[in-house]
Design a protein around this motif. Structure first.
Motif, PDB file in Angstrom:
ATOM      1  N   ARG A   1      -2.891   3.117  -0.498  1.00 28.52           N
ATOM      2  CA  ARG A   1      -3.050   3.576  -1.868  1.00 28.52           C
ATOM      3  C   ARG A   1      -2.969   5.087  -1.906  1.00 28.52           C
ATOM      4  O   ARG A   1      -1.975   5.685  -1.561  1.00 28.52           O
ATOM      5  CB  ARG A   1      -4.380   3.091  -2.409  1.00 28.52           C
ATOM      6  CG  ARG A   1      -4.382   1.577  -2.623  1.00 28.52           C
ATOM      7  CD  ARG A   1      -5.537   1.193  -3.488  1.00 28.52           C
ATOM      8  NE  ARG A   1      -5.535  -0.241  -3.699  1.00 28.52           N
ATOM      9  CZ  ARG A   1      -6.379  -0.834  -4.499  1.00 28.52           C
ATOM     10  NH1 ARG A   1      -7.262  -0.158  -5.168  1.00 28.52           N
ATOM     11  NH2 ARG A   1      -6.348  -2.126  -4.648  1.00 28.52           N
ATOM     12  N   GLN A   2      -4.059   5.724  -2.282  1.00 28.33           N
ATOM     13  CA  GLN A   2      -3.980   7.160  -2.471  1.00 28.33           C
ATOM     14  C   GLN A   2      -4.006   7.939  -1.171  1.00 28.33           C
ATOM     15  O   GLN A   2      -3.650   9.091  -1.137  1.00 28.33           O
ATOM     16  CB  GLN A   2      -5.145   7.630  -3.350  1.00 28.33           C
ATOM     17  CG  GLN A   2      -5.217   6.926  -4.680  1.00 28.33           C
ATOM     18  CD  GLN A   2      -3.984   7.170  -5.495  1.00 28.33           C
ATOM     19  OE1 GLN A   2      -3.202   8.045  -5.186  1.00 28.33           O
ATOM     20  NE2 GLN A   2      -3.784   6.404  -6.534  1.00 28.33           N
ATOM     21  N   GLY A   3      -4.465   7.367  -0.104  1.00 27.78           N
ATOM     22  CA  GLY A   3      -4.576   8.145   1.114  1.00 27.78           C
ATOM     23  C   GLY A   3      -4.314   7.326   2.337  1.00 27.78           C
ATOM     24  O   GLY A   3      -3.690   6.297   2.279  1.00 27.78           O
ATOM     25  N   GLY A   4      -4.810   7.767   3.465  1.00 27.39           N
ATOM     26  CA  GLY A   4      -4.569   7.039   4.693  1.00 27.39           C
ATOM     27  C   GLY A   4      -5.405   7.589   5.816  1.00 27.39           C
ATOM     28  O   GLY A   4      -6.375   8.291   5.607  1.00 27.39           O
ATOM     29  N   SER A   5      -5.035   7.251   7.025  1.00 26.46           N
ATOM     30  CA  SER A   5      -5.826   7.647   8.177  1.00 26.46           C
ATOM     31  C   SER A   5      -5.786   9.151   8.366  1.00 26.46           C
ATOM     32  O   SER A   5      -4.803   9.806   8.084  1.00 26.46           O
ATOM     33  CB  SER A   5      -5.278   6.955   9.426  1.00 26.46           C
ATOM     34  OG  SER A   5      -3.958   7.351   9.646  1.00 26.46           O
ATOM     35  N   ARG A   6      -6.875   9.684   8.862  1.00 28.69           N
ATOM     36  CA  ARG A   6      -6.948  11.119   9.127  1.00 28.69           C
ATOM     37  C   ARG A   6      -6.431  11.341  10.533  1.00 28.69           C
ATOM     38  O   ARG A   6      -7.104  11.053  11.515  1.00 28.69           O
ATOM     39  CB  ARG A   6      -8.402  11.583   8.985  1.00 28.69           C
ATOM     40  CG  ARG A   6      -8.913  11.385   7.575  1.00 28.69           C
ATOM     41  CD  ARG A   6     -10.413  11.484   7.519  1.00 28.69           C
ATOM     42  NE  ARG A   6     -11.057  10.399   8.242  1.00 28.69           N
ATOM     43  CZ  ARG A   6     -11.169   9.171   7.778  1.00 28.69           C
ATOM     44  NH1 ARG A   6     -10.678   8.870   6.607  1.00 28.69           N
ATOM     45  NH2 ARG A   6     -11.766   8.225   8.467  1.00 28.69           N
ATOM     46  N   SER A   7      -5.220  11.837  10.657  1.00 25.29           N
ATOM     47  CA  SER A   7      -4.598  11.947  11.970  1.00 25.29           C
ATOM     48  C   SER A   7      -4.419  13.397  12.361  1.00 25.29           C
ATOM     49  O   SER A   7      -4.305  14.277  11.529  1.00 25.29           O
ATOM     50  CB  SER A   7      -3.246  11.229  11.958  1.00 25.29           C
ATOM     51  OG  SER A   7      -2.433  11.750  10.948  1.00 25.29           O
ATOM     52  N   SER A   8      -4.362  13.628  13.667  1.00 26.36           N
ATOM     53  CA  SER A   8      -4.274  15.004  14.136  1.00 26.36           C
ATOM     54  C   SER A   8      -3.161  15.234  15.133  1.00 26.36           C
ATOM     55  O   SER A   8      -2.994  16.336  15.617  1.00 26.36           O
ATOM     56  CB  SER A   8      -5.604  15.404  14.783  1.00 26.36           C
ATOM     57  OG  SER A   8      -5.858  14.590  15.902  1.00 26.36           O
TER      58      SER A   8
ATOM     59  N   PHE B   1      -4.205   1.500 -13.059  1.00 30.03           N
ATOM     60  CA  PHE B   1      -4.445   0.395 -12.136  1.00 30.03           C
ATOM     61  C   PHE B   1      -3.133  -0.254 -11.707  1.00 30.03           C
ATOM     62  O   PHE B   1      -2.947  -0.606 -10.531  1.00 30.03           O
ATOM     63  CB  PHE B   1      -5.347  -0.635 -12.814  1.00 30.03           C
ATOM     64  CG  PHE B   1      -5.695  -1.810 -11.938  1.00 30.03           C
ATOM     65  CD1 PHE B   1      -6.463  -1.645 -10.802  1.00 30.03           C
ATOM     66  CD2 PHE B   1      -5.255  -3.082 -12.259  1.00 30.03           C
ATOM     67  CE1 PHE B   1      -6.790  -2.729  -9.992  1.00 30.03           C
ATOM     68  CE2 PHE B   1      -5.573  -4.171 -11.465  1.00 30.03           C
ATOM     69  CZ  PHE B   1      -6.341  -3.989 -10.327  1.00 30.03           C
ATOM     70  N   LEU B   2      -2.200  -0.404 -12.646  1.00 31.84           N
ATOM     71  CA  LEU B   2      -0.910  -0.991 -12.306  1.00 31.84           C
ATOM     72  C   LEU B   2      -0.098  -0.070 -11.400  1.00 31.84           C
ATOM     73  O   LEU B   2       0.711  -0.522 -10.594  1.00 31.84           O
ATOM     74  CB  LEU B   2      -0.119  -1.295 -13.577  1.00 31.84           C
ATOM     75  CG  LEU B   2      -0.754  -2.312 -14.530  1.00 31.84           C
ATOM     76  CD1 LEU B   2       0.120  -2.513 -15.752  1.00 31.84           C
ATOM     77  CD2 LEU B   2      -1.011  -3.632 -13.828  1.00 31.84           C
ATOM     78  N   LEU B   3      -0.319   1.226 -11.527  1.00 31.53           N
ATOM     79  CA  LEU B   3       0.396   2.186 -10.695  1.00 31.53           C
ATOM     80  C   LEU B   3      -0.164   2.254  -9.279  1.00 31.53           C
ATOM     81  O   LEU B   3       0.585   2.302  -8.306  1.00 31.53           O
ATOM     82  CB  LEU B   3       0.331   3.581 -11.321  1.00 31.53           C
ATOM     83  CG  LEU B   3       1.215   3.823 -12.544  1.00 31.53           C
ATOM     84  CD1 LEU B   3       0.813   5.117 -13.229  1.00 31.53           C
ATOM     85  CD2 LEU B   3       2.677   3.877 -12.137  1.00 31.53           C
ATOM     86  N   SER B   4      -1.487   2.273  -9.158  1.00 26.57           N
ATOM     87  CA  SER B   4      -2.083   2.568  -7.851  1.00 26.57           C
ATOM     88  C   SER B   4      -3.044   1.511  -7.346  1.00 26.57           C
ATOM     89  O   SER B   4      -3.441   1.551  -6.186  1.00 26.57           O
ATOM     90  CB  SER B   4      -2.839   3.900  -7.934  1.00 26.57           C
ATOM     91  OG  SER B   4      -4.027   3.744  -8.690  1.00 26.57           O
TER      92      SER B   4
ATOM     93  N   PRO C   1       4.757   0.836  -9.726  1.00 28.36           N
ATOM     94  CA  PRO C   1       4.353   0.586  -8.372  1.00 28.36           C
ATOM     95  C   PRO C   1       2.944   0.056  -8.317  1.00 28.36           C
ATOM     96  O   PRO C   1       2.482  -0.546  -9.231  1.00 28.36           O
ATOM     97  CB  PRO C   1       4.481   1.933  -7.720  1.00 28.36           C
ATOM     98  CG  PRO C   1       4.734   2.876  -8.800  1.00 28.36           C
ATOM     99  CD  PRO C   1       4.850   2.150 -10.085  1.00 28.36           C
ATOM    100  N   GLY C   2       2.252   0.351  -7.288  1.00 24.86           N
ATOM    101  CA  GLY C   2       0.898  -0.147  -7.191  1.00 24.86           C
ATOM    102  C   GLY C   2       0.903  -1.646  -7.101  1.00 24.86           C
ATOM    103  O   GLY C   2       1.396  -2.205  -6.165  1.00 24.86           O
ATOM    104  N   VAL C   3       0.356  -2.321  -8.082  1.00 31.35           N
ATOM    105  CA  VAL C   3       0.156  -3.755  -7.968  1.00 31.35           C
ATOM    106  C   VAL C   3       0.992  -4.551  -8.946  1.00 31.35           C
ATOM    107  O   VAL C   3       0.801  -5.739  -9.087  1.00 31.35           O
ATOM    108  CB  VAL C   3      -1.331  -4.098  -8.168  1.00 31.35           C
ATOM    109  CG1 VAL C   3      -2.148  -3.495  -7.057  1.00 31.35           C
ATOM    110  CG2 VAL C   3      -1.838  -3.606  -9.518  1.00 31.35           C
ATOM    111  N   SER C   4       1.892  -3.931  -9.660  1.00 31.70           N
ATOM    112  CA  SER C   4       2.667  -4.683 -10.639  1.00 31.70           C
ATOM    113  C   SER C   4       3.982  -5.158 -10.060  1.00 31.70           C
ATOM    114  O   SER C   4       4.393  -4.746  -9.008  1.00 31.70           O
ATOM    115  CB  SER C   4       2.936  -3.824 -11.856  1.00 31.70           C
ATOM    116  OG  SER C   4       3.702  -2.720 -11.496  1.00 31.70           O
TER     117      SER C   4
END
Length: 578
Positions: free
Chosen positions: A31-38, A283-286, A575-578
């Motif tokens: 969704r809006q983010g992800g794993s914090r990688s280095s 909500f439909l977008l993300s 996008p998202g869930v639609s």
């Protein structure tokens, strides 16, 4: 209340048969983010020769074609073993975009897919002449070019595989205030507000004010691609460096794009219906309400949907047409796709670097340059060996971060093949139902989405028939299903109970749908977990705007990259869930 439209019942009755589980999900892994990688290495997969040339993976001219012997995608066991430059885990939209672009720039690529059908959450399956879509159905910007095209359209243009689309601009909405047919565009929604709140109401003035506020944000959003909104050090190179002129043009508006959309609404919109409506669109977008959706996504949508002459696009052949276009782009330049090839583990060398994958049932693929995972962060980390000394610390950290990543709920799906006799020819493709605003758009069994793709593409169903997809968008709790045997009476009973809200939603559009149905299939969180190999059947990570941004490509493991569908996320239609 707005007027509702009732469809005529069909006189001849047919028995509805409740089918078995199948796979269905959403294109987006994150969704809006992800794993914090280095990790410092970074895989670039944009459609730019100059950016790909800087990648540690790319080293050949764009015209180079892999001349190795082609592997049929139905090989089994050790016969699948070979060496390539990059191996990609998963043939979802993200994995295929990554593979097709790398192949375009001369990289030897193999995409491995566990399922027998390519496309991941966007695959289509066929029964008795009905083509059922398991994923997205609402698209825009598919045939546009330049800044007006969505990121997937950019990829298809880059690989020379355009899509044929049918254009339209309406969708049907059923909310507590009533039922209305909305058109894409600013003036139409003012008409809706006039019906609900009355002509000249303060709500109409608020909507006009929001349009003014969103105009500069929309301009800034289209100047920056979605990959610029990442949460890793590479954002300084991709966004600040490459897109510095765009940031300068957008000014302070560009800086607002990474915050939650609700902050844009505060002080502008007080009308409850408009706030609820924008919560729904967010909500439909993300997959999150306005207080969790990044403003950039909504700003891009405003640029797309609320401008003169804007249209929606439906690809002829549905989502599978997109999948096949990406596969053609991959294979015509020597890339390979292996189906029925489940990755058992990611191979690491003695230095802890990713060097390939081992396949279930025998065989391995060695990667000279990198491994790319199109799987979720939880499923990716489970493929790593936990006891290799050189990578033990990195794998442990990766695993901890994966477990700390919040996951969103799963889906319920209902697919129906039915007789269209007596139904109007102008039946809408899309229908959105909200049962109760007060519960929130993300409450379980509250929002039902329905699409009837054969309305726009009759070839997706037998003559005189329609195919329909109804689903609960990322609101179905996994814990209700955890541990159930899919062959047990308990599982069958729960499927029947939890799918009733979908049947009732469809009945609001087609009252006699149960007698019209010739076949029906129900998908559950366990279906997602089994066919898409998704942990807990989840839609993906549930980071809220302001807490994290889109993830970068790097991971804790050297030469292992995560491709989180950023080329598709955010602008692949709705996008998202639609």
């Amino acid at each position: 209340m707005l007027q509702t439209r009732q469809l005529r019942p069909q006189s001849s009755a047919k028995t509805s048969t409740n089918g078995y589980s199948f796979v269905s999900c959403r294109i987006s892994t994150a969704r809006q983010g992800g794993s914090r990688s280095s990790a410092s290495n970074s895989l670039t997969t944009r459609a730019s020769p100059s950016s790909l040339a800087r990648s540690p993976i790319c080293c050949k001219a764009a015209s180079t074609v892999d001349t190795d012997v082609r592997l049929p995608n139905k090989l089994i066991g050790a016969a699948r073993s070979h060496q390539t430059d990059v191996v990609i885990i998963g043939s979802g939209i993200g994995g295929l975009c990554c593979g097709a672009l790398l192949a375009k720039y001369g990289v030897k690529v193999t995409v491995v897919e566990s399922h027998s059908i390519p496309g991941g959450a966007a695959h289509t399956w066929e029964r008795g002449g009905y083509h059922f879509e398991s994923g997205p159905s609402l698209y825009s910007g598919m045939n546009a070019r330049g800044k007006d095209a969505n990121p997937l359209a950019h990829v298809l243009q880059a690989i020379g595989e355009p899509l044929k689309c049918v254009q339209y601009n309406t969708w049907n909405v059923l909310v507590p205030e009533g039922q209305f047919l909305t058109r894409i565009g600013n003036d139409n929604f003012l008409g809706v507000l006039s019906q609900i709140r009355g002509a000249g109401s303060p709500a109409m003035a608020e909507w006009r004010r929001l349009q003014e506020v969103m105009r500069p944000l929309a301009k800034a959003a289209v100047l920056l691609p979605p990959v610029a909104f990442r949460y890793d050090p590479g954002v300084l190179l991709s966004a600040i460096g490459r897109y510095l002129p765009a940031l300068a043009t957008g000014g302070t508006d560009a800086m607002k794009l990474t915050g939650p959309f609700s902050k844009v609404l505060d002080g502008v919109i007080s009308d409850s219906f408009i706030r609820n409506w924008l919560d729904l669109l967010s909500f439909l977008l993300s997959g999150l309400p306005a207080n969790g959706t990044i403003a950039a996504e909504v700003a891009f949508m405003f640029n797309e949907w609320y401008r003169p002459d804007c249209m929606l696009d439906f690809p002829i052949g549905g989502s599978q047409a997109m999948v096949q276009a990406l596969i053609r782009g991959l294979e015509k330049r020597g890339g390979r796709l292996l189906l029925n090839s489940h990755v058992e583990r990611i191979l690491l060398d003695s230095n802890g670097r990713a060097t390939g994958v081992a396949l279930r049932g025998g065989g391995s693929i060695k990667a000279r340059k990198a491994v790319v995972s199109n799987a979720s962060v939880w499923d990716t980390v489970r493929l790593l060996p936990p006891d290799l000394p050189a990578a033990q610390a990195a794998v442990s950290t990766f695993n901890r971060e994966a477990q700390e990543t919040p996951n969103c709920p799963s889906f319920m799906h209902l697919h129906i093949g039915f007789d269209r006799t007596g139904l109007p020819d102008d039946l809408e493709l899309h229908h959105i139902i909200v049962n109760d605003w007060s519960r929130g758009v993300d409450a379980e069994q509250n929002v039902v989405l329905i699409s009837i793709p054969s309305v726009k593409d009759p070839s997706m169903a037998p003559a005189g028939k329609h195919c329909l997809h109804a689903y609960l968008p990322a609101t179905e709790p996994y814990h209700l299903w955890k541990g159930l045997d899919r062959k047990s009476p308990e599982y069958a009973k729960l499927k029947e109970e939890r799918s009733q809200v979908l049947w009732k939603g469809v009945e609001k559009i087609i009252p006699d749908i149960r007698s019209r149905a010739e076949m029906s299939f129900v998908g559950t969180p366990l279906t997602h977990e089994r066919y898409l190999r998704r942990a807990r059947g989840s839609y993906g990570p549930a980071f809220k705007a302001g807490e994290a941004l889109f993830p970068g490509e790097s991971s804790r493991i050297f030469y292992l990259f995560q491709y989180f569908h950023q080329l598709a996320e955010g602008h692949e239609g709705s996008p998202g869930v639609s």
